[in-house]
Design a protein around this motif. Sequence first.
Motif, PDB file in Angstrom:
ATOM      1  N   LYS A   1       0.830  -1.212   0.000  1.00 40.29           N
ATOM      2  CA  LYS A   1       0.000   0.000   0.000  1.00 40.29           C
ATOM      3  C   LYS A   1       0.856   1.251   0.000  1.00 40.29           C
ATOM      4  CE  LYS A   1      -3.862   2.164   2.459  1.00 40.29           C
ATOM      5  NZ  LYS A   1      -4.801   2.046   3.608  1.00 40.29           N
TER       6      LYS A   1
ATOM      7  N   ARG B   1       1.511   4.123  -3.018  1.00 42.01           N
ATOM      8  CA  ARG B   1       1.297   5.563  -2.818  1.00 42.01           C
ATOM      9  C   ARG B   1       2.557   6.362  -3.150  1.00 42.01           C
ATOM     10  NH1 ARG B   1       0.656   5.337   2.109  1.00 42.01           N
ATOM     11  NH2 ARG B   1       2.645   6.196   2.777  1.00 42.01           N
TER      12      ARG B   1
ATOM     13  N   GLN C   1       1.263  -8.515  -2.504  1.00 34.95           N
ATOM     14  CA  GLN C   1       0.709  -7.166  -2.371  1.00 34.95           C
ATOM     15  C   GLN C   1       1.645  -6.120  -2.964  1.00 34.95           C
ATOM     16  OE1 GLN C   1      -0.180  -6.667   1.783  1.00 34.95           O
ATOM     17  NE2 GLN C   1      -1.788  -8.221   1.771  1.00 34.95           N
TER      18      GLN C   1
ATOM     19  N   SER D   1       0.690  -3.674  -6.127  1.00 30.01           N
ATOM     20  CA  SER D   1       0.742  -2.211  -6.030  1.00 30.01           C
ATOM     21  C   SER D   1       1.654  -1.619  -7.091  1.00 30.01           C
ATOM     22  CB  SER D   1       1.230  -1.799  -4.635  1.00 30.01           C
ATOM     23  OG  SER D   1       0.276  -2.140  -3.651  1.00 30.01           O
TER      24      SER D   1
END
Length: 249
Positions: free
Chosen positions: A128, A132, A164, A168
């Motif tokens: 995550k 970003r 993950q 991303s």
Amino acid sequence: MEADGAPDAAALERELRAAVAADERRERENQAKLRAMRQRLPSYEEFRNIVLASHLKPLEKKDKMGKGRNVLWNPCAARAKAPQANDVEIPQELDQLPGTSAEFYRDWRRCLKSGKEKYQLLLELGGKALGRIFQADLGFGLLGEFLTVLAENACREDRDAVLQILQSLSGTKRFGLNVDLLSESEKESSRDLFRKLRSMSGDYWTAGQPSGPAGCEAEREAHVVDTGLQEEAEEKRIVMELMKCYQVN
């Protein structure tokens, strides 16, 4: 924000400095790409090396002669003198995790000495935060380095975190171009990584999945098995989709 609702001046200054540094890096890399194209280099590896070394500054006469100098000609080559007690711990130079692409690029190049340290940083940030940080731009060469580090260090316990991270990164801008620009060794690392992930998939739910003790209700045991199979199938689907994104056959 401060207690009275006014913006935090220090935070705004940090964001501004990070944005300026990111713009300078992009401009520097773009200029290096143009220089490399004009030189008509025979291989992509030479082109890539020129771009990755765009932060280096040539030595001046005063750096070569006379008394010793006090400033490193290559600030990104700075190394801590004290050895780390544990290779898998993030170095003490990182008093906090990077929050911007400029901060990440600086720490990745300057403070992290081994693949294990880099792997640990990727896990600490997680998919995550990485998504970003690199939402606007994934720096030239970083994707290949990420894939190499993940391939060398990924283990079954970190499988979910690695998936993950890969998901991303696949959502960042110009991701397809970054995949196209991977070197042959980086493409091989990508293939190795997905081979690892696929091999982990088969034993992910069987390893550590205890068989029910005598006397367990058959219905509950069947439900657990069914749930595990569904989750395994979903994770296999995710791996296959990621393989398409990363152009792994």
